[in-house]
Scaffold this active site. Structure first.
Site, PDB file in Angstrom:
ATOM      1  N   GLY A   1      47.524  43.042  38.620  1.00 44.00           N
ATOM      2  CA  GLY A   1      46.217  42.133  38.402  1.00 44.00           C
ATOM      3  C   GLY A   1      45.062  43.134  39.594  1.00 44.00           C
ATOM      4  N   THR A   2      44.045  42.643  39.561  1.00 39.61           N
ATOM      5  CA  THR A   2      42.250  42.008  40.272  1.00 39.61           C
ATOM      6  C   THR A   2      42.883  40.751  41.475  1.00 39.61           C
ATOM      7  OG1 THR A   2      41.048  43.915  39.397  1.00 39.61           O
ATOM      8  CG2 THR A   2      40.225  41.709  40.360  1.00 39.61           C
ATOM      9  N   THR A   3      42.665  40.680  42.631  1.00 36.46           N
ATOM     10  CA  THR A   3      42.287  39.872  43.105  1.00 36.46           C
ATOM     11  C   THR A   3      40.971  39.620  43.890  1.00 36.46           C
ATOM     12  OG1 THR A   3      45.094  39.543  43.311  1.00 36.46           O
ATOM     13  CG2 THR A   3      43.285  38.139  44.729  1.00 36.46           C
TER      14      THR A   3
ATOM     15  N   SER B   1      43.867  37.790  38.397  1.00 36.41           N
ATOM     16  CA  SER B   1      45.171  37.950  38.036  1.00 36.41           C
ATOM     17  C   SER B   1      46.092  37.184  39.642  1.00 36.41           C
ATOM     18  CB  SER B   1      45.826  38.573  37.325  1.00 36.41           C
ATOM     19  OG  SER B   1      46.187  39.744  39.229  1.00 36.41           O
TER      20      SER B   1
END
Length: 166
Positions: free
Chosen positions: A15-17, A143
């Site tokens: 997921g993205t951070t 995430s």
């Protein structure tokens, strides 16, 4: 050598951070570059930081096509607003516009808005799923934000220079 087993119910680790923070003279924005579809990484070179105006950026997490279009719509509305007023826009104006877009369209995404304006200086905001917005010195989403929280707790302090913030 045995191939690793695929577990369709396993934890999704792609997921993205995204992170934005205020430092002594401005704001710093950081994002990973992966776009994923479940456990499949669809694009390893995606840009998640988009200009809303010359001094304001939006960072996005969630459904890529939806969040990209929301940033474009916000950029257009901020440009029209600034042109009508004949001055630079407030960072808070971009936040309010993204809030309205998220709330009105019930979108699957969240944004960090970071920027500078001559009225209040450097600012960062978290525009959450559903449209709520919170201003802070450091904001993060996606995430990977749980990992960032621990790192920021240990390393961030107000008034850091650009070199320290890097």
């Amino acid at each position: 050598m045995a191939e690793p087993e695929f577990d369709p119910y396993g934890t999704n680790m792609t997921g993205t951070t995204i992170l934005a923070m205020v430092y002594q003279d401005g704001v710093m924005c950081v994002a990973d570059t992966r776009t994923s579809t479940g456990t499949f990484v669809a694009n390893r070179a995606s840009d998640k930081i988009d200009y809303i105006s010359d001094y304001i950026v939006g960072m996005r997490t969630g459904v890529s096509s939806v969040t990209q279009n929301s940033i474009r719509e916000a950029a257009y509305e901020v440009e029209v607003h600034a042109t009508e007023l004949g001055r630079l826009p407030h960072v808070k104006t971009a936040v309010k516009i993204l809030h309205d877009i998220l709330y009105k369209d019930k979108l699957s995404g969240a944004f960090l808005v970071a920027g500078w304006d001559p009225y209040k200086g450097p600012q960062v905001f978290n525009v959450m799923l559903g449209g709520a917005s919170v201003e802070s010195k450091v904001v993060f989403a996606g995430s990977g934000s749980g990992f960032m929280m621990g790192y920021i707790d240990d390393h961030y302090r107000e008034g850091m220079t650009f070199a320290e913030a890097r």
